[in-house]
Write an enzyme that holds these catalytic residues in place. Structure first.
Site, PDB file in Angstrom:
ATOM      1  N   TYR A   1       0.853  -1.178   0.000  1.00 27.55           N
ATOM      2  CA  TYR A   1       0.000   0.000   0.000  1.00 27.55           C
ATOM      3  C   TYR A   1       0.893   1.234   0.000  1.00 27.55           C
ATOM      4  CZ  TYR A   1      -3.669   3.325   0.789  1.00 27.55           C
ATOM      5  OH  TYR A   1      -4.531   4.388   0.633  1.00 27.55           O
TER       6      TYR A   1
ATOM      7  N   GLN B   1     -10.659   0.105   0.954  1.00 25.03           N
ATOM      8  CA  GLN B   1     -11.072  -0.740  -0.172  1.00 25.03           C
ATOM      9  C   GLN B   1      -9.872  -1.353  -0.887  1.00 25.03           C
ATOM     10  OE1 GLN B   1     -11.714   2.497   0.191  1.00 25.03           O
ATOM     11  NE2 GLN B   1     -11.571   3.659  -1.717  1.00 25.03           N
TER      12      GLN B   1
ATOM     13  N   ASN C   1      -3.530   5.708   6.488  1.00 23.18           N
ATOM     14  CA  ASN C   1      -4.309   6.424   7.497  1.00 23.18           C
ATOM     15  C   ASN C   1      -5.032   5.450   8.426  1.00 23.18           C
ATOM     16  OD1 ASN C   1      -6.572   5.505   6.081  1.00 23.18           O
ATOM     17  ND2 ASN C   1      -6.899   7.447   5.031  1.00 23.18           N
TER      18      ASN C   1
ATOM     19  N   SER D   1       3.341   9.040  12.856  1.00 20.80           N
ATOM     20  CA  SER D   1       4.793   9.063  13.050  1.00 20.80           C
ATOM     21  C   SER D   1       5.171   9.533  14.451  1.00 20.80           C
ATOM     22  CB  SER D   1       5.435   9.978  12.006  1.00 20.80           C
ATOM     23  OG  SER D   1       6.842   9.891  12.071  1.00 20.80           O
TER      24      SER D   1
ATOM     25  N   GLN E   1       9.338  16.025  11.690  1.00 17.94           N
ATOM     26  CA  GLN E   1       8.389  14.921  11.812  1.00 17.94           C
ATOM     27  C   GLN E   1       6.982  15.422  12.097  1.00 17.94           C
ATOM     28  OE1 GLN E   1       9.165  11.542  11.146  1.00 17.94           O
ATOM     29  NE2 GLN E   1      10.901  12.719  10.356  1.00 17.94           N
TER      30      GLN E   1
ATOM     31  N   HIS F   1       4.376  15.820   9.353  1.00 14.05           N
ATOM     32  CA  HIS F   1       3.761  14.651   8.718  1.00 14.05           C
ATOM     33  C   HIS F   1       2.244  14.630   8.915  1.00 14.05           C
ATOM     34  CE1 HIS F   1       6.777  12.113   6.950  1.00 14.05           C
ATOM     35  NE2 HIS F   1       7.525  12.093   8.028  1.00 14.05           N
TER      36      HIS F   1
ATOM     37  N   GLU G   1       9.271   5.300  17.626  1.00 15.88           N
ATOM     38  CA  GLU G   1       9.499   4.851  16.246  1.00 15.88           C
ATOM     39  C   GLU G   1      10.879   5.297  15.758  1.00 15.88           C
ATOM     40  OE1 GLU G   1       7.431   5.392  11.833  1.00 15.88           O
ATOM     41  OE2 GLU G   1       7.119   6.903  13.387  1.00 15.88           O
ATOM     42  N   HIS G   2      11.150   6.588  15.838  1.00 17.95           N
ATOM     43  CA  HIS G   2      12.466   7.142  15.497  1.00 17.95           C
ATOM     44  C   HIS G   2      13.100   7.665  16.785  1.00 17.95           C
ATOM     45  CE1 HIS G   2       9.858   7.931  11.900  1.00 17.95           C
ATOM     46  NE2 HIS G   2      10.890   7.367  11.284  1.00 17.95           N
TER      47      HIS G   2
ATOM     48  N   ASP H   1      14.145   8.788   6.268  1.00 22.65           N
ATOM     49  CA  ASP H   1      12.825   8.984   5.660  1.00 22.65           C
ATOM     50  C   ASP H   1      12.912   8.974   4.143  1.00 22.65           C
ATOM     51  OD1 ASP H   1      11.272   9.129   7.895  1.00 22.65           O
ATOM     52  OD2 ASP H   1      11.038  11.309   7.894  1.00 22.65           O
TER      53      ASP H   1
ATOM     54  N   GLU I   1       0.156 -38.667  28.094  1.00 17.83           N
ATOM     55  CA  GLU I   1      -0.849 -37.662  27.747  1.00 17.83           C
ATOM     56  C   GLU I   1      -2.174 -38.286  27.323  1.00 17.83           C
ATOM     57  OE1 GLU I   1       2.508 -34.465  26.089  1.00 17.83           O
ATOM     58  OE2 GLU I   1       1.324 -35.693  24.702  1.00 17.83           O
TER      59      GLU I   1
ATOM     60  N   HIS J   1      -1.017 -40.962  18.829  1.00 12.77           N
ATOM     61  CA  HIS J   1       0.359 -40.458  18.807  1.00 12.77           C
ATOM     62  C   HIS J   1       1.342 -41.557  19.214  1.00 12.77           C
ATOM     63  CE1 HIS J   1      -1.427 -36.493  18.494  1.00 12.77           C
ATOM     64  NE2 HIS J   1      -0.241 -35.913  18.472  1.00 12.77           N
TER      65      HIS J   1
END
Length: 428
Positions: free
Chosen positions: A128, A186, A209, A232, A254, A257, A322-323, A356, A410, A415
């Site tokens: 994506y 979608q 998103n 971010s 950042q 963003h 994250e960073h 980035d 068991e 088995h």
């Protein structure tokens, strides 16, 4: 504040975040569930309807043709193409080096008991590629290039219908086998379920998103996903050697963003904390993207003052940003003491922005403290490591008796029989 590994005093906030980064996702969940259900039952018809509803698009064909690819490439400014190819070369080189560390294995752990694993590329992956407010030319590079290096059989790229044409060129240069103008939930549903036009993939990767993220969560199971990435994040760790202008600049880079970007400074030095607070305000006054960066800073920005280096490390590991940038007197030594982050930027010359865009490490990284248990996107994301075993007669003599005894204890008679049968035949 306490986590499972470390106890420490809560920091003093020179600037505290005004809002929690955890949002109410209930409305998004319901909308996405409806989208997935319709795509499952109606296929392309539902995808076309949602494209019209959400994107204002009425495309006759979703797939980008070879002629359209060529046109997008021809329209790409020469310098933009050169910069894109520079980034692709760096990301590819690093992915190839990473791939070189993934060896295959076969070992005889006991006489006659041979175990091993193979690394098999996935057959088909869906990438994506977010559209966003600006054309994020690095986005297709980060998801598509490592997939091609890993040896994925077919790479499908989906990007919103209104994405900048340069994004199509970026997908093409990165190596996408097929490109579709489908965005949002979608697109995730189409790749996960398959439609009359879009083939079903084995794994979906890439940021998006809240609707894209939620769709990935809901389709997970029959298809794999890379991670559930939120907005971010960047945190900077700094002592009294920190440069207020540089830190503020990186935080705002950042923050532009998304209005939900989480940015922060953790420092042991009060004068630096106060200087960064003032510097952020000074820079916001002239930043062209302040309409996004300012709400992010106001709502989610923080400056945390801690007592000492140990407290700085403990709070940073709890945040698991994250960073994570390290601006200390000896950043390389300091970096070895950190455990939880998405990607680490050691020393003030190593800006998140370089990663980035083009330096070579991947910018698709864990957020919302997921860095405590996972890393970011890399060539291994597109490979499954599968085990195998083979036994000779001596191996059966080694493992059959304990296996049969365990099965009997068991109460699993089937088995026990399967474990014993080969041993009985060998002894006969």
């Amino acid at each position: 504040m306490t986590d499972s590994n470390t106890s420490f005093q809560a920091p003093e906030f020179i600037k505290a975040p005004a809002r929690s980064a955890v949002a109410d996702n209930a409305p998004v969940e319901q909308i996405v569930a409806e989208v997935i259900a319709r795509v499952r039952s109606e296929g392309d018809l539902a995808v076309r309807d949602y494209a019209r509803k959400f994107d204002g698009s009425d495309l006759e064909a979703f797939e980008v043709s070879a002629a359209e690819r060529a046109a997008a490439l021809a329209d790409l400014e020469p310098q933009t193409r050169a910069d894109t190819e520079f980034a692709i070369a760096n990301v590819r080189a690093f992915a190839e080096a990473q791939l070189g560390t993934l060896g295959e294995l076969e070992v005889e752990i006991r006489p006659g008991v041979h175990l091993g694993h193979r690394n098999i590329p996935l057959e088909r992956v869906g990438c994506y590629v977010p559209g966003g407010r600006f054309p994020l030319l690095s986005a297709p590079i980060m998801t598509i290039v490592p997939a091609k290096v890993a040896g994925v059989g077919e790479v499908i790229a989906c990007l919103p219908p209104n994405a900048h044409p340069a994004m199509i060129a970026g997908c093409h240069l990165s190596g996408a086998d097929r490109i579709f103008r489908i965005g949002g939930a979608q697109a995730i549903a189409a790749m996960a379920l398959g439609t009359q036009t879009v083939p079903k993939v084995d794994k979906i990767v890439g940021p998006g998103n809240a609707f894209v993220n939620e769709a990935k969560r809901q389709v997970f199971g029959p298809v794999g996903i890379d991670q559930l990435a939120g907005p971010s994040e960047i945190f900077v760790l700094a002592d009294d050697t920190g440069d207020a202008e540089m830190i503020a600049t990186d935080l705002l880079a950042q923050a532009e963003h998304d209005v939900r970007t989480r940015v922060g400074l953790i420092t042991t030095h009060r004068p630096l904390a106060e200087a960064v607070l003032a510097e952020v305000e000074r820079q916001l006054a002239t930043l062209s993207t302040a309409e996004v960066a300012r709400p992010a800073w106001t709502d989610y920005g923080e400056i945390a003052l801690v007592a000492d280096e140990a407290a700085m490390i403990a709070y940073s590991d709890a945040v698991a940003a994250e960073h994570l940038q390290v601006h200390t007197a000896d950043p390389k030594a300091f970096a070895t003491k950190l455990s939880h982050y998405g990607s680490l930027f050691i020393g003030e010359l190593s800006s998140v922005v370089y990663s980035d865009k083009c330096s070579g490490t991947n910018h698709t990284l864990p957020t919302m403290a997921a860095g405590r248990y996972t890393g970011g996107l890399w060539v291994g994301t597109y490979i499954k490591t599968v085990t195998h075993q083979w036994l000779d007669a001596e191996g059966v003599k080694q493992v059959a008796p304990p296996a049969a005894r365990q099965a009997k204890s068991e109460g699993l008679e089937g088995h026990r029989r399967a474990a014993q049968l080969r041993l009985d035949r060998l002894q006969a």
